[in-house]
Design a protein around this motif. Structure first.
Motif, short mmCIF file in Angstrom:
data_model
loop_
_atom_site.label_atom_id
_atom_site.label_comp_id
_atom_site.label_asym_id
_atom_site.label_seq_id
_atom_site.Cartn_x
_atom_site.Cartn_y
_atom_site.Cartn_z
N PRO A 1 0.83 -1.26 0.01
CA PRO A 1 0.03 0.02 -0.08
C PRO A 1 0.94 1.17 0.03
O PRO A 1 1.74 1.17 0.71
CB PRO A 1 -0.76 -0.27 1.16
N THR A 2 0.44 2.21 -0.81
CA THR A 2 1.04 3.56 -0.86
C THR A 2 0.48 4.44 0.18
O THR A 2 -0.62 4.25 0.45
CB THR A 2 1.14 4.10 -2.21
N PRO A 3 1.28 5.59 0.70
CA PRO A 3 0.48 6.25 1.51
C PRO A 3 -0.80 6.96 1.40
O PRO A 3 -1.63 7.23 2.25
CB PRO A 3 1.78 7.52 1.70
N GLU A 4 -1.00 7.26 0.18
CA GLU A 4 -2.22 7.76 -0.28
C GLU A 4 -3.45 6.81 -0.34
O GLU A 4 -4.62 7.22 -0.50
CB GLU A 4 -2.15 8.66 -1.73
N ASN A 5 -3.19 5.30 -0.34
CA ASN A 5 -4.28 4.54 -0.40
C ASN A 5 -4.45 3.83 0.95
O ASN A 5 -4.91 2.78 1.05
CB ASN A 5 -4.44 3.71 -1.69
N ILE A 6 -3.58 4.22 2.14
CA ILE A 6 -3.82 3.41 3.31
C ILE A 6 -5.12 4.44 4.09
O ILE A 6 -5.04 5.25 4.28
CB ILE A 6 -2.51 3.46 4.22
N ASP A 7 -5.89 3.32 4.37
CA ASP A 7 -7.28 3.75 4.93
C ASP A 7 -7.00 3.83 6.57
O ASP A 7 -6.39 2.98 7.01
CB ASP A 7 -8.43 2.97 4.53
N GLU A 8 -7.88 4.65 7.15
CA GLU A 8 -7.81 4.62 8.61
C GLU A 8 -8.81 3.40 8.78
O GLU A 8 -9.82 3.02 7.98
CB GLU A 8 -8.77 5.67 9.16
N PRO A 9 -8.40 2.43 9.70
CA PRO A 9 -9.09 0.99 9.80
C PRO A 9 -10.60 1.38 10.24
O PRO A 9 -11.09 2.28 11.00
CB PRO A 9 -8.30 0.56 11.23
#
Length: 397
Positions: free
Chosen positions: A47-55
């Protein structure tokens, strides 16, 4: 769109940061994973920083969390619903003079980060309709026209890309074309109606095709409410045509829209109830006729997946459907925010009730859930429409 690889661990979703496969009995690390999205390959791991979601938290603490970016216009009696990835608010009324209003066509969307956007407007200005989620789309149905109190037959939806589409209209013969307390399963969505002095329901299938109406067989009964659980549609309660009598009996239809011969009743006769369907439960909460008994307004009836009526704690304060449109499903929890008393009730998957405090939430507002937030938009404060969007957040304990 695929963004990352995730799994549910305990009561929340998490991003996976390591992926392995087994080769000749040995685990070997995978460095990259791709998925095909709209005919193109997309990197989904790492995962890249822009597509890491908050759980996404399914069973956490619930609290009032202030306000998000306001609506473009102060609006009351608007509609709210969730699509895949968005909480969407549509239509409503704005105040023109001290005594006059005009209907609104505007639509406002919020993503999981509460970033605001403005999708295509409704096909016609209207207020007082109803919203629900179906097949990952936000559906807005019925309402009233911009020039009078004439009920509208329109129904339209917004998908995960915020594209609007018009659905087949409600039947023109309906006396109440707004669809009070609608419900949806995986295969159908239903809007209770009052047709030719008899309770009925408008039905749409999973391709959004309008089917023949269900005639519920309750003569001279209006204000019936609908909820859903385990593929079943449950219609219950209501009042006679002059609202002098209330009813408690229910009718349940299976996934093929076949009437089930059962004797399930609500614990109290009442109408119109706030309804919500979670994975394992169908909720019928409060009612609009709260003047004679607080018990009526706070009673919550819940049917589980086997259609057994469950006993749960009552709402902290009465629910009145006309002014109180603030019931939503947030990450598997039924959440109800009181518009006057400043309380938030949450019923989790085990039907345990938790109450938190809120403040300043208007009446005649609308709600929708996205990510870890339930948003309550617009409404009336001191006889004037509001543009505030209140946040109720679920987070880790």
């Amino acid at each position: 769109m695929a963004k990352a690889i995730r799994a549910i661990v305990g009561t929340e979703t998490i991003n996976i940061n390591k992926v392995y496969f087994v080769d000749s009995g040995m685990a070997k690390k995978i460095s990259k994973v791709y998925a095909v999205v709209d005919g193109k390959t997309k990197l989904v791991f790492p995962p890249t920083p822009e597509n890491i979601d908050e759980p996404i938290v399914y069973d956490g603490a619930l609290a009032y969390d202030g306000t998000a970016m306001p609506l473009p216009l102060p609006t009351d009696r608007l509609m709210g619903a969730s699509s895949e990835g968005y909480a969407i608010f549509a239509g409503g009324r704005e105040k023109k003079t001290s005594t006059s209003y005009s209907s609104v066509q505007a639509v406002t969307a919020y993503d999981k980060n509460l970033t605001q956007s403005a999708p295509e407007e409704l096909s016609d200005a209207r207020y007082g309709g109803h919203g629900l989620r179906f097949k990952g789309e936000a559906v807005f149905a019925g309402g009233y026209s911009k020039t009078s109190a004439t009920r509208r037959l329109l129904i339209e939806s917004y998908d995960s890309s915020l594209t609007r589409k018009s659905l087949p209209n409600f039947s023109a013969t309906k006396e109440h074309a707004s669809g009070l307390s609608p419900a949806a399963t995986e295969k159908h969505m239903a809007f209770p109606q009052y047709e030719d002095s008899e309770a009925a329901a408008e039905i749409y299938d999973e391709s959004f095709t309008k089917l023949d109406n269900i005639v519920l067989g309750w003569p001279k009964r209006t204000k019936v409410s609908a909820s859903s659980v385990s593929g079943h549609l449950i219609f219950g309660g209501g009042a006679n045509s002059v609202a002098s009598s209330l009813y408690s009996d229910c009718k349940t239809y299976d996934g093929n829209l076949t009437l089930i011969n059962d004797t399930h009743n609500l614990s109290l006769a009442r109408a119109v109830m706030g309804t919500a369907g979670t994975v394992g439960h169908a909720f019928f909460a409060g009612n609009a006729n709260t003047g004679t008994s607080t018990e009526y307004g706070t009673c919550v009836d819940v049917f589980d997946g086997s259609l057994t009526l469950k006993s749960v704690a009552p709402l902290t304060h009465p629910y009145c459907q006309e002014a109180d449109n603030d019931i939503a499903v947030l990450n598997g929890n039924m959440v109800r925010a009181n518009v006057v008393k400043g309380s938030i009730d949450k019923y989790d998957a085990s039907l345990t009730k938790e109450t938190s405090e809120a403040s300043g939430i208007p009446s005649y507002s609308a709600c929708a859930a996205v990510g870890n937030f339930m948003l309550i938009a617009g409404g009336t404060i001191s006889s004037s429409p509001s543009n505030a969007v209140h946040k109720i957040r679920i987070s880790k304990r």
